[in-house]
Design an enzyme around this catalytic site. Structure first.
Site, PDB file in Angstrom:
ATOM      1  N   ASP A   8       8.333   7.780   0.987  1.00 44.41           N
ATOM      2  CA  ASP A   8       7.043   7.236   1.400  1.00 44.41           C
ATOM      3  C   ASP A   8       6.929   5.889   0.697  1.00 44.41           C
ATOM      4  O   ASP A   8       6.646   5.829  -0.495  1.00 44.41           O
ATOM      5  CB  ASP A   8       5.912   8.176   0.977  1.00 44.41           C
ATOM      6  CG  ASP A   8       4.541   7.617   1.326  1.00 44.41           C
ATOM      7  OD1 ASP A   8       4.396   7.014   2.405  1.00 44.41           O
ATOM      8  OD2 ASP A   8       3.612   7.768   0.501  1.00 44.41           O
ATOM      9  N   GLU A  72       9.350   6.539   6.148  1.00 50.43           N
ATOM     10  CA  GLU A  72       8.215   6.342   7.041  1.00 50.43           C
ATOM     11  C   GLU A  72       8.185   4.900   7.530  1.00 50.43           C
ATOM     12  O   GLU A  72       8.469   3.976   6.769  1.00 50.43           O
ATOM     13  CB  GLU A  72       6.925   6.685   6.286  1.00 50.43           C
ATOM     14  CG  GLU A  72       5.718   6.852   7.179  1.00 50.43           C
ATOM     15  CD  GLU A  72       4.528   7.369   6.410  1.00 50.43           C
ATOM     16  OE1 GLU A  72       4.398   8.594   6.266  1.00 50.43           O
ATOM     17  OE2 GLU A  72       3.729   6.534   5.940  1.00 50.43           O
ATOM     18  N   ASP A 144       1.825  10.965  -3.025  1.00 46.83           N
ATOM     19  CA  ASP A 144       2.953  10.174  -2.527  1.00 46.83           C
ATOM     20  C   ASP A 144       4.240  11.000  -2.442  1.00 46.83           C
ATOM     21  O   ASP A 144       5.036  10.832  -1.514  1.00 46.83           O
ATOM     22  CB  ASP A 144       3.171   8.932  -3.401  1.00 46.83           C
ATOM     23  CG  ASP A 144       1.981   7.984  -3.316  1.00 46.83           C
ATOM     24  OD1 ASP A 144       1.745   7.451  -2.231  1.00 46.83           O
ATOM     25  OD2 ASP A 144       1.294   7.801  -4.335  1.00 46.83           O
TER      26      ASP A 144
END
Length: 177
Positions: A8, A72, A144
């Site tokens: 992430d 991502e 996260d």
């Protein structure tokens, strides 16, 4: 499929999560958050932040030896400047993976949430809860890290679905049979 490293990305902190995917079984391996040191945040040294991201991910990859890398995609945030910094952080992470000869897969945030929670509009708490449940963790991981684990879970689900649709009974790095 063996170990998957999910990321992430962020220019201030970056979550990472590693899972082992064997068929439909997912096992937690490790996760955490790479935080950019405060002096680099205050000085707004983007180049130094990117170096921290690159070096940290390189170290994680060398330590755990994942076979797959999933990250991502950039989404439009509050400002174009923020999106640009996020894109550069993603770039540093992707280069760290490519330098270690890892195949890179990218997923939209909505697809990750859909794969883990069942809806692309899920909030952070829902993602944390489902990651905890799917990986049988004793507690919810930090936000996260949970997002990074969700990226890895999304990749595992997407990949296993593609292999089964192709009619493969086994998969060996780069080949199905």
């Amino acid at each position: 499929m063996p170990l998957i490293l999910g990321v992430d990305p962020g220019s201030r902190k970056m979550g990472y999560g590693i899972i082992n995917a064997q068929g439909s079984r997912l096992a937690y391996v490790a996760s955490g958050v790479v935080r950019i040191p405060a002096p680099l945040l205050v000085a707004d040294c983007l180049a130094e932040r990117l170096k921290v991201i690159f070096d940290s991910l390189t170290e994680i990859i060398e330590q755990y030896q994942p076979q797959e890398f999933a990250i991502e995609n950039v989404f439009m945030s509050k400002s174009a400047g923020s999106a640009l910094k996020l894109g550069q952080a993603r770039g540093a992470a992707i280069v760290a993976a490519v330098n270690q000869d890892l195949p890179v897969s990218e997923y939209a945030a909505r697809k990750v949430k859909q794969a883990v929670v069942g809806t692309g509009a899920a909030d952070k708490l829902q993602v944390q809860h489902m990651v905890k449940t799917l990986l049988a963790l004793p507690a919810s991981p930090p936000e996260d890290a949970a997002d990074a684990l969700a990226v890895a879970i999304c990749h595992a689900n997407t990949f296993s679905g593609l292999v089964s649709r192709a009619g493969a009974t086994k998969f060996r790095r780069g080949r199905s049979s």
